[in-house]
Scaffold this motif. Structure first.
Motif, PDB file in Angstrom:
ATOM      1  N   UNK B  79       0.852  -1.177   0.000  1.00  0.00           N
ATOM      2  CA  UNK B  79       0.000   0.000   0.000  1.00  0.00           C
ATOM      3  C   UNK B  79       0.892   1.232   0.000  1.00  0.00           C
ATOM      4  N   UNK B  80       0.467   2.283  -0.724  1.00  0.00           N
ATOM      5  CA  UNK B  80       1.268   3.502  -0.761  1.00  0.00           C
ATOM      6  C   UNK B  80       0.655   4.548   0.167  1.00  0.00           C
ATOM      7  N   UNK B  81       1.510   5.202   0.957  1.00  0.00           N
ATOM      8  CA  UNK B  81       1.039   6.225   1.895  1.00  0.00           C
ATOM      9  C   UNK B  81       1.034   7.567   1.180  1.00  0.00           C
ATOM     10  N   UNK B  82      -0.117   8.188   1.086  1.00  0.00           N
ATOM     11  CA  UNK B  82      -0.246   9.448   0.359  1.00  0.00           C
ATOM     12  C   UNK B  82      -1.005  10.458   1.189  1.00  0.00           C
ATOM     13  N   UNK B  83      -0.965  11.704   0.739  1.00  0.00           N
ATOM     14  CA  UNK B  83      -1.655  12.765   1.472  1.00  0.00           C
ATOM     15  C   UNK B  83      -3.152  12.750   1.205  1.00  0.00           C
ATOM     16  N   UNK B  84      -3.853  13.697   1.840  1.00  0.00           N
ATOM     17  CA  UNK B  84      -5.298  13.816   1.668  1.00  0.00           C
ATOM     18  C   UNK B  84      -5.600  14.251   0.232  1.00  0.00           C
ATOM     19  N   UNK B  85      -6.850  14.106  -0.205  1.00  0.00           N
ATOM     20  CA  UNK B  85      -7.189  14.592  -1.549  1.00  0.00           C
ATOM     21  C   UNK B  85      -6.881  16.083  -1.668  1.00  0.00           C
ATOM     22  N   UNK B  86      -6.259  16.483  -2.769  1.00  0.00           N
ATOM     23  CA  UNK B  86      -5.912  17.885  -3.036  1.00  0.00           C
ATOM     24  C   UNK B  86      -4.909  18.473  -2.054  1.00  0.00           C
ATOM     25  N   UNK B  87      -4.371  17.660  -1.141  1.00  0.00           N
ATOM     26  CA  UNK B  87      -3.325  18.184  -0.268  1.00  0.00           C
ATOM     27  C   UNK B  87      -2.181  17.186  -0.246  1.00  0.00           C
TER      28      UNK B  87
END
Lengths: 360, 217
Positions: B79-87
């Motif tokens: 799983x890839x750790x990413x920021x919130x939508x649009x942030x």
């Protein structure tokens, strides 16, 4: 007598110099082709480029290939470490305390991955019967600044590695058809799971550091594979780890191939009388713009050589295309200003009617 | 006496300096889970890894299922750790405790997601994988709950859903065919021993230097 003494002195000096030069060890900066003040990023970049060229597998006809490659590894090992580099700068190669730690293979594989390097050959063409672990693909986001100047990303890979364990295990399990005789003339075919016996292994998590280069001019969706750094397979080879480049949108510049597009809003006054300005580029340098004629809305200015470096030849650059639009005054004009403008501009009334849409 | 006092002060300050310098450099990013990293998440109570695949739930939302598997060598557990939508979060930056993130399934590009549907085996809240190419909706966001400042790699953490306030959990129920022995993953409202997770195998991005800037003379 004096001249003879002088020549002897010269010869001695020359001899001493030659001996010193030989004993002083290798010139690591020269081996990597970088200046003494090169940054760590320049050193990594130089190593990566030369490692691909000098690898012995790529130079089977060169008897010195192995030595050249070893020199390259030694040079990188020293110059990429702050401490060792300082010692080397002051005392030369002899001044380095301990011998070399990691083998060159470790350094090479942190840039390219493990498992015997294939030059151009397809891994699939090897033994198709060897089972292979899964591939891993990581989407690596890069900024336009990194596309312009290049960069390195350090990555820690934690993966399971097979270690010896006591006992045996079942391996290469497969389904086979067995024929059993039930009676005279009566046979039965059944499917049976058959396994070989192998030395037991257990999977232990290990860490290693990888270096991913964001090359100048890299394009969206380009992939950088690290052979053998993917998922392990207990009965076969590990898969690969691939970094897939995803270029992020930039607030100021839009990329089209090697060209960069940007927009500038100027005032009506500047559009009419001219202006001078600087645009700060992706690496901080300023692009100077001077305009002394009238600038129409939608006018474009081409700045050659101010685009992105081309991936295949970084000496070629695209262009920066600047599109201007005009901001009209926000407040309405009073009668005096209206009369003033009428008399200043001396532009007669135009009022030409035409079809501007033409079916679009 | 004066000399002794001076020596005393000198030794004290030297020791202090040594102590202080030893404390520096401990905060290296090498032990943190960072933005953009790929991880496998192990549920420490049941010893299975968070997993997804192109198999849809037969009930509830009918979206892509999320399970727990025993294998340690399946790329479908990444799983890839990413920021919130649009942030978006900055690549390589350590994830802070309490930070809101999205957890995107590497192979299918769908985000870890939960909503008001019942899970098929235990009737808790269904957890699915939702979206396309990493983009789903606001129910894809989770906060990392941990002690300390940053999410450490060898630390047990909880994932709390922003939106329905449930914790990502496994209680041991197992599926049958076609995903035999895989465990049900669901959302539970109370924090307990079933919702501890630890990052295991992975590809951890380190923070990069900003590319060199130079101004023309």
């Amino acid at each position: 007598m004096a001249t003879k003494g002088m020549t002897l002195c010269n010869v001695c000096c020359l001899l001493l110099y030659v001996i010193a030069a030989v004993l002083a060890g290798r010139d690591f900066y020269q081996i990597l082709g970088v200046s003494k003040s090169a940054s760590i990023r320049d050193i990594k970049k130089a190593y990566r480029k030369l490692a691909l060229q000098l690898h012995p597998d790529r130079n089977p006809d060169d008897p010195k290939a192995q030595d050249k490659f070893a020199d390259l590894g030694a040079a990188y090992e020293v110059l990429s470490d702050e401490e060792k580099r300082k010692q080397y700068d002051t005392y030369g190669e002899d001044g380095l305390k301990e011998g070399h730690h990691g083998s060159h293979n470790d350094i090479f594989s942190s840039f390219f991955g493990d498992f015997g390097f294939m030059f151009g050959g397809n891994r699939q063409q090897q033994d198709r019967n060897i089972p292979r672990g899964n591939d891993i693909t990581l989407d690596l986001e890069v900024t336009l600044e990194e596309v312009y100047s290049g960069n390195f990303v350090e990555v820690v890979r934690v993966k399971p590695v097979a270690k010896e364990a006591p006992g045996k295990r079942k391996c290469n399990c497969r389904q086979e058809m067995r024929t059993t005789q039930l009676g005279p003339g009566r046979f039965q075919m059944t499917q049976e799971m058959v396994c070989d016996e192998c030395p037991n292994v257990k999977l232990v998590n290990e860490e290693r550091t990888l270096e991913v280069e964001i090359e100048q001019g890299v394009r969206d969706e380009m992939e950088y594979p690290f052979i053998g750094e993917g998922e392990p397979h207990i009965d076969g080879e590990p898969g690969d780890l691939r970094f897939r480049i995803k270029v992020l949108k930039h607030p100021l510049f839009e990329r089209r191939g090697d060209d960069l597009y940007t927009n500038v809003t100027i005032s009506l006054v500047e559009a009419l009388i001219g202006f001078e300005m600087d645009i700060t580029h992706l690496d901080g340098h300023k692009v100077h713009i001077v305009r002394d004629k009238i600038t129409k809305p939608g006018a474009r200015m081409w700045k050659k050589g101010e685009g992105l470096p081309n991936f295949d030849n970084i000496n070629i650059r695209g262009s920066l295309i600047i599109t201007f639009d005009v901001e009209f005054p926000q407040t309405q004009l009073d009668e005096q200003q209206k009369e003033g403008i009428q008399s200043l501009l001396k532009q007669s009334s135009v009022q030409k009617i035409y079809n501007g849409l033409q079916g679009y | 006496m004066e000399i002794i006092h001076a020596v005393h002060v000198f030794v004290k300050s030297l020791l202090f300096l040594l102590l202080w310098s030893n404390c520096e450099g401990r905060e290296s990013e090498h032990n943190h889970v960072t933005c953009g990293s790929l991880v496998k998440l192990l549920n420490t109570r049941h010893n299975v890894r968070l997993h997804s695949h192109d198999v849809k739930y037969g009930s509830g939302s009918g979206q892509q299922s999320v399970t727990g598997v025993e294998n340690a060598d399946d790329a479908n557990s990444y799983w890839q750790i990413r920021g919130k939508p649009n942030r978006p979060c900055q690549r390589g930056a350590a994830i802070k405790c309490g930070q809101a993130i999205r957890i995107t399934h590497m192979k299918t590009g769908r985000n870890l997601h939960t909503h008001h549907f019942s899970s098929p085996l235990s009737n808790n809240q269904e957890v699915s994988a939702f979206g396309e190419n990493g983009e789903g909706d606001d129910l894809d966001v989770w906060t990392v709950q941990c002690e300390g400042i940053h999410w450490e790699r060898d630390e047990d953490v909880r994932f709390k859903h922003v939106g329905t306030d449930v914790f990502l959990s496994i209680t041991g129920e197992q599926y049958g065919h076609p995903i035999r022995s895989q465990r049900e993953v669901h959302g539970m409202s109370t924090p307990n021993q079933h919702n501890w997770w630890r990052s295991m195998e992975g590809v951890f991005l380190q923070p990069s230097q900003v590319p060199l800037r130079h101004d023309e003379l």
